[in-house]
Design a protein around this motif. Sequence first.
Motif, PDB file in Angstrom:
ATOM      1  N   THR A 110     -14.228 -68.704  24.326  1.00 16.03           N
ATOM      2  CA  THR A 110     -14.581 -67.931  22.825  1.00 16.03           C
ATOM      3  C   THR A 110     -14.054 -69.091  22.009  1.00 16.03           C
ATOM      4  O   THR A 110     -14.664 -69.404  21.204  1.00 16.03           O
ATOM      5  CB  THR A 110     -13.690 -66.780  22.729  1.00 16.03           C
ATOM      6  N   GLU A 111     -12.913 -69.589  21.851  1.00 16.65           N
ATOM      7  CA  GLU A 111     -12.291 -70.281  20.944  1.00 16.65           C
ATOM      8  C   GLU A 111     -12.992 -71.526  21.069  1.00 16.65           C
ATOM      9  O   GLU A 111     -13.319 -72.291  19.833  1.00 16.65           O
ATOM     10  CB  GLU A 111     -10.704 -70.354  21.169  1.00 16.65           C
ATOM     11  N   ALA A 112     -13.153 -71.991  22.114  1.00 19.37           N
ATOM     12  CA  ALA A 112     -14.009 -73.345  22.160  1.00 19.37           C
ATOM     13  C   ALA A 112     -15.494 -73.231  21.529  1.00 19.37           C
ATOM     14  O   ALA A 112     -15.815 -74.141  20.386  1.00 19.37           O
ATOM     15  CB  ALA A 112     -14.352 -73.782  23.456  1.00 19.37           C
ATOM     16  N   ASN A 113     -16.054 -72.216  21.808  1.00 13.11           N
ATOM     17  CA  ASN A 113     -17.385 -71.853  20.861  1.00 13.11           C
ATOM     18  C   ASN A 113     -17.072 -71.787  19.446  1.00 13.11           C
ATOM     19  O   ASN A 113     -17.862 -72.116  18.396  1.00 13.11           O
ATOM     20  CB  ASN A 113     -18.260 -70.827  21.552  1.00 13.11           C
ATOM     21  N   ASP A 114     -15.992 -70.966  19.107  1.00 15.46           N
ATOM     22  CA  ASP A 114     -15.728 -70.846  17.756  1.00 15.46           C
ATOM     23  C   ASP A 114     -15.285 -72.316  17.200  1.00 15.46           C
ATOM     24  O   ASP A 114     -15.938 -72.509  15.724  1.00 15.46           O
ATOM     25  CB  ASP A 114     -14.477 -70.245  17.369  1.00 15.46           C
ATOM     26  N   THR A 115     -14.877 -73.019  17.556  1.00 16.28           N
ATOM     27  CA  THR A 115     -14.645 -74.546  17.198  1.00 16.28           C
ATOM     28  C   THR A 115     -15.891 -75.218  16.973  1.00 16.28           C
ATOM     29  O   THR A 115     -16.115 -75.971  15.904  1.00 16.28           O
ATOM     30  CB  THR A 115     -13.760 -74.995  18.071  1.00 16.28           C
ATOM     31  N   ALA A 116     -16.678 -75.277  18.058  1.00 16.88           N
ATOM     32  CA  ALA A 116     -18.082 -75.729  17.909  1.00 16.88           C
ATOM     33  C   ALA A 116     -19.068 -75.553  16.716  1.00 16.88           C
ATOM     34  O   ALA A 116     -19.312 -76.141  16.101  1.00 16.88           O
ATOM     35  CB  ALA A 116     -18.860 -75.655  19.307  1.00 16.88           C
ATOM     36  N   PHE A 141     -15.353 -62.678  16.312  1.00 12.84           N
ATOM     37  CA  PHE A 141     -16.383 -62.348  15.338  1.00 12.84           C
ATOM     38  C   PHE A 141     -17.644 -63.336  15.212  1.00 12.84           C
ATOM     39  O   PHE A 141     -18.762 -62.702  15.095  1.00 12.84           O
ATOM     40  CB  PHE A 141     -15.285 -62.320  14.131  1.00 12.84           C
ATOM     41  N   SER A 142     -17.131 -64.562  15.184  1.00 13.45           N
ATOM     42  CA  SER A 142     -18.292 -65.562  15.092  1.00 13.45           C
ATOM     43  C   SER A 142     -19.246 -65.596  16.357  1.00 13.45           C
ATOM     44  O   SER A 142     -20.229 -65.475  16.220  1.00 13.45           O
ATOM     45  CB  SER A 142     -17.909 -66.907  14.513  1.00 13.45           C
ATOM     46  N   SER A 143     -18.345 -65.676  17.417  1.00  7.32           N
ATOM     47  CA  SER A 143     -19.297 -65.754  18.996  1.00  7.32           C
ATOM     48  C   SER A 143     -20.132 -64.560  19.105  1.00  7.32           C
ATOM     49  O   SER A 143     -21.183 -64.542  19.690  1.00  7.32           O
ATOM     50  CB  SER A 143     -18.276 -66.251  19.711  1.00  7.32           C
ATOM     51  N   VAL A 144     -19.563 -63.389  18.866  1.00 10.37           N
ATOM     52  CA  VAL A 144     -20.193 -62.330  19.038  1.00 10.37           C
ATOM     53  C   VAL A 144     -21.461 -62.110  17.852  1.00 10.37           C
ATOM     54  O   VAL A 144     -22.499 -61.728  18.360  1.00 10.37           O
ATOM     55  CB  VAL A 144     -19.242 -60.911  18.631  1.00 10.37           C
ATOM     56  N   GLY A 145     -21.354 -62.751  16.803  1.00  7.28           N
ATOM     57  CA  GLY A 145     -22.380 -62.774  15.933  1.00  7.28           C
ATOM     58  C   GLY A 145     -23.583 -63.639  16.299  1.00  7.28           C
ATOM     59  O   GLY A 145     -24.762 -63.659  15.862  1.00  7.28           O
TER      60      GLY A 145
END
Length: 428
Positions: A110-116, A141-145
């Motif tokens: 999750t945090e990896a995708n947030d960072t990307a 919040f951002s990855s769910v979006g």
Amino acid sequence: MTDDLLGRHRSVLPDWLALYYEDPIEITHGEGRHVWDAHGNRYLDFFGGILTTMTAHALPEIAKAVSEQAGRIIHSSTLYLNRPMVELAERIAQLSGIPDARVFFTTSGTEANDTALLLATTYRRSNTVLAMRNSYHGRSFSSVGITGNRGWSPTSLSPLQTLYVHGGVRTRGPYAALSDADFIAACVEDLRDLLGHTRAPAALIAEPIQGVGGFTAPPDGLYAAFREVLDEHGILWIADEVQTGWGRTGEHFWGWQAHGRNGPPDLMTFAKGIGNGMSIGGVVARSEIMNCLDSNSISTFGGTQITMAAGLANLNYLVEHDLQGNSRRVGGLLIERLRSAAAQVPAVREVRGRGLMIGIEVTKPGTDEADHQAATAVLEAAREGGLLLGKGGGHNTSCLRVAPPLSLNVAEAEEGAEILENALRSIQ
């Protein structure tokens, strides 16, 4: 699991924190491809803590590396030089195929995708993102979006404008009846049409094989064809390898390589298997993308020494024992065995996958309508038989997920297939 522990769980943890099984189990220890519960029951593990126990449970090489590192120092943050972090970053940068690669470690996918997403939107100065229908990229919040799977997207609110593209699911949707070549052509045309109605997005994020979505995948070459269109607009490609990476598909070390005609992605995210249970995630990107941030950024827990030591030991074991090759060989045998068994079960719509990443879609017989109750019944019956599985699927599908450690041997594959066959037959 005792009633007391279950009651305590329910009293202090969120209601939406799902538990498998009508009578949830507490896993107390594991070894190899097996785990034991608090009552002493032994199970063959075909889910690996959601594709995370990649090599084996209680692998001595990893336990030794973690123990030795813990005896020196466990954590210091990214504010200090960190030898294990540098060493693992060097290995991953080289394996990624991305030129002049930089690696940033996180604690989860999750945090990896947030960072990307942060990197891509900053680099491109756009908050519009392309994602695949039926996709899953995390719980923040951002990855769910940007998640295209209704079952895992609890809110429509998002800091990003997300546009969803066809192609992640081969056997459903308006293009399902087309040949592979025509399927790709139709999806590319859909992408071109979509881009004609919006400002240029920052990136397309895509799982080469959709994990939570039920191990669905497009024909090989779809993302290579997409890449040609993306490059025309300067749009970045983010490959979400959280579930497909490290040789799990057998045929390739990374899932993107099945679509690599035009080279590696601009950014790649990873997690799960590299830590074999330790909390490791990360992003690999070309240097100019990784270095585009113009403010301070650190990670307190990403890249901490003890997790990096585990990741190095795990990666070394994976490569030295050719677990990618084992995944290809044993996974190929397992998928054919499961297809043979499923052919006798009308409720099984499809058995799909690659290597040791196999999905069994369960529907109401003679229809394409998901049968969640039947899938749950198979999960329960398999557990009673001594086998742990996973579940997944999109909003309108129900899929059993098979993803054991990559060291699975032929005898264990046959044992698991027999238990699963009996579980499938029990729902007829």
